[in-house]
Scaffold this motif. Sequence first.
Motif, short mmCIF file in Angstrom:
data_model
loop_
_atom_site.label_atom_id
_atom_site.label_comp_id
_atom_site.label_asym_id
_atom_site.label_seq_id
_atom_site.Cartn_x
_atom_site.Cartn_y
_atom_site.Cartn_z
N LEU A 37 -9.03 3.03 3.29
CA LEU A 37 -7.59 2.88 3.41
C LEU A 37 -7.01 1.90 2.40
O LEU A 37 -5.79 1.84 2.23
CB LEU A 37 -7.21 2.46 4.83
CG LEU A 37 -7.37 3.54 5.92
CD1 LEU A 37 -7.12 2.96 7.29
CD2 LEU A 37 -6.44 4.71 5.66
N LEU A 38 -7.88 1.13 1.73
CA LEU A 38 -7.40 0.23 0.68
C LEU A 38 -6.61 0.98 -0.38
O LEU A 38 -5.62 0.49 -0.91
CB LEU A 38 -8.58 -0.49 0.02
CG LEU A 38 -9.35 -1.53 0.82
CD1 LEU A 38 -10.50 -2.08 -0.01
CD2 LEU A 38 -8.44 -2.66 1.28
N PHE A 81 -5.14 4.03 -0.03
CA PHE A 81 -4.21 5.04 0.47
C PHE A 81 -2.80 4.81 -0.08
O PHE A 81 -2.17 5.72 -0.62
CB PHE A 81 -4.19 5.04 2.00
CG PHE A 81 -3.32 6.12 2.60
CD1 PHE A 81 -3.84 7.37 2.87
CD2 PHE A 81 -1.98 5.88 2.89
CE1 PHE A 81 -3.05 8.38 3.41
CE2 PHE A 81 -1.18 6.87 3.43
CZ PHE A 81 -1.72 8.12 3.69
N GLY A 82 -2.30 3.58 0.06
CA GLY A 82 -0.95 3.28 -0.40
C GLY A 82 -0.80 3.45 -1.89
O GLY A 82 0.22 3.94 -2.39
N SER A 83 -1.83 3.04 -2.64
CA SER A 83 -1.80 3.16 -4.10
C SER A 83 -1.65 4.60 -4.54
O SER A 83 -0.80 4.93 -5.38
CB SER A 83 -3.08 2.55 -4.68
OG SER A 83 -3.21 2.86 -6.05
N LEU A 86 -3.69 -6.05 -4.24
CA LEU A 86 -2.82 -5.27 -3.36
C LEU A 86 -1.43 -5.90 -3.28
O LEU A 86 -0.41 -5.18 -3.19
CB LEU A 86 -3.44 -5.15 -1.97
CG LEU A 86 -4.19 -3.84 -1.72
CD1 LEU A 86 -5.05 -3.92 -0.47
CD2 LEU A 86 -3.22 -2.68 -1.62
N GLN A 111 -12.44 -1.83 -4.90
CA GLN A 111 -12.87 -0.85 -3.91
C GLN A 111 -14.26 -0.32 -4.25
O GLN A 111 -15.11 -0.17 -3.37
CB GLN A 111 -11.85 0.29 -3.87
CG GLN A 111 -11.95 1.17 -2.64
CD GLN A 111 -10.82 2.20 -2.61
OE1 GLN A 111 -10.14 2.45 -3.60
NE2 GLN A 111 -10.61 2.81 -1.45
N ALA A 138 -8.12 8.55 -0.47
CA ALA A 138 -7.14 8.29 -1.52
C ALA A 138 -6.36 9.55 -1.84
O ALA A 138 -5.12 9.53 -1.96
CB ALA A 138 -7.86 7.78 -2.77
N THR A 146 3.39 2.29 2.89
CA THR A 146 1.96 2.62 2.82
C THR A 146 1.19 1.52 2.10
O THR A 146 0.00 1.29 2.39
CB THR A 146 1.75 3.96 2.09
OG1 THR A 146 2.28 3.88 0.76
CG2 THR A 146 2.43 5.09 2.83
N CYS A 147 1.84 0.81 1.17
CA CYS A 147 1.19 -0.31 0.49
C CYS A 147 0.99 -1.49 1.45
O CYS A 147 -0.02 -2.20 1.37
CB CYS A 147 2.01 -0.76 -0.71
SG CYS A 147 2.25 0.51 -1.97
N SER A 153 -2.09 -0.76 3.45
CA SER A 153 -3.31 -1.03 2.70
C SER A 153 -3.58 -2.53 2.61
O SER A 153 -4.73 -2.97 2.66
CB SER A 153 -3.21 -0.44 1.29
OG SER A 153 -3.22 0.97 1.34
N CYS A 159 -5.20 -3.68 5.74
CA CYS A 159 -6.60 -3.26 5.74
C CYS A 159 -7.45 -4.19 4.89
O CYS A 159 -8.60 -4.50 5.23
CB CYS A 159 -6.73 -1.83 5.23
SG CYS A 159 -6.06 -0.59 6.35
#
Length: 480
Positions: free
Chosen positions: A62-63, A65-67, A128, A168, A192, A230-231, A234, A237
Amino acid sequence: MDSIMEDDRLPIVENDQLERAPTRRSQEDNELDLQPTGCGATACCNPSGVLHRFIALVFMCLLGFGSYFCYDNPGALQEVFKQDLNLTTTEFTLIYSIYSWPNVILCFVGGFLIDRIFGIRLGTIIYLFILLIGQLLFASGGILGTFWIMILGRFIFGIGAESLAVAQNNYAVLWFKGKELNMVFGLQLSVARLGSTVNFWVMQPIYNYVHKFYQGHEAIGVVLLLAAGTCVLSLLCALILGWMDKRAERILQRNNNASGEIAKLSDVVTFKVSFWMVSIICVAYYVAIFPFIALGKTFFMKKFDFPADAANNVNSIVYLIAAVASPVFGFVIDKTGCNVSWVFTATLSTIGAHSLLAFTMVNPYVGMIIMGLSYSMLAASLWPLVALIIPDYQLGTAYGFCQSVQNLGLAVITIVAGMIVDKTPDNYIWVELFFISWLTIALIATCIIWAYDKKIKGNLNMTPAQRVQYSNTMYDKFQN
């Protein structure tokens, strides 16, 4: 010169294996001996247990996901961006290329900072936070209708996002090397790309709703601001995963640098031929995927007469397939090994996918499905090769270098592809030939890896059983 050539002839093995000596215990040995007590001994709390490692994997995945969700926000709203902000295709591609330009240098430096200064936990949180600031600026530029603020935000967003990818990868190797590493890389890509797929699904409907209350560039800005949530997810997380990693390090008395070596920027000149070929593939393969998807919506609308929503759906199919297929391919590659063969197959089939889209009128879902499967196959087999080639203490630097050269390629190729489309707006064959030529370079680099690995009798294309036997043989030689 002779010593360098002799070093090139040394076989490539998993670096932890060569560090094993009677007075130096491996991380895996320590995990077996140091059995936690109390709550730490339960399945979900024991850092060496499978369940706990896969709980960590959830946060690890999930790190990004936002990216990835925010990276393709412009791609999902391509026509809206060009209309409301009055952009040409070349100006639109600048939104993507400016993301890559800072990382030509800073991504490499970001990996080095993880190795030498920040450490993986603090580095992940810092990157992040930078990513979040960039997305907020990007959204603010949209609300104000100021394109240069949007470009500045995208520039900052890129600094955080690509350095985050390095962190990551380091987390994956730290927790899963010698276990389920190929599958973990596949799962990370899966989540991702799920972020990218969800972006293509929801951004147009969200924009349509927001457009009822805001008009023009203000609507774009508000939608981008909502995407920044979403960021934040992350970042949360990253904080949880950092706590879990700190706890695991304390309980297992983990030594992340058993050799005592210190990473230096100059280390890159000592990397083997195989690593440089992996770096070339990182550029030559991915420039045929990401820029194509960035321009894909208009391509499907013009060549296949798809409406905007249908074009978005077919354009996102690569990411949707990657979300499902990447962990499957990772699991299979964990069992079969032979990473180089998988990379070769993935590159060849991607050339076939682009050829179908360029030269035929076959339903584009066929070509995009093949591209999605090939992309998943390559990601699950290529990135773990770096951990086989490079010592652990240099992994941040190595992954950072790979990301840097990849971003150099993406920055240049995205602009060039946009210029080709502007000059031949009704004929996409030329831009497809451009992408196919890069894939051919990736194919040649893969052949060089195979030939070099065979020459030095390395283990990059071995099965897991052969790698174990090979590592034991090398360990015996090291002891003698």
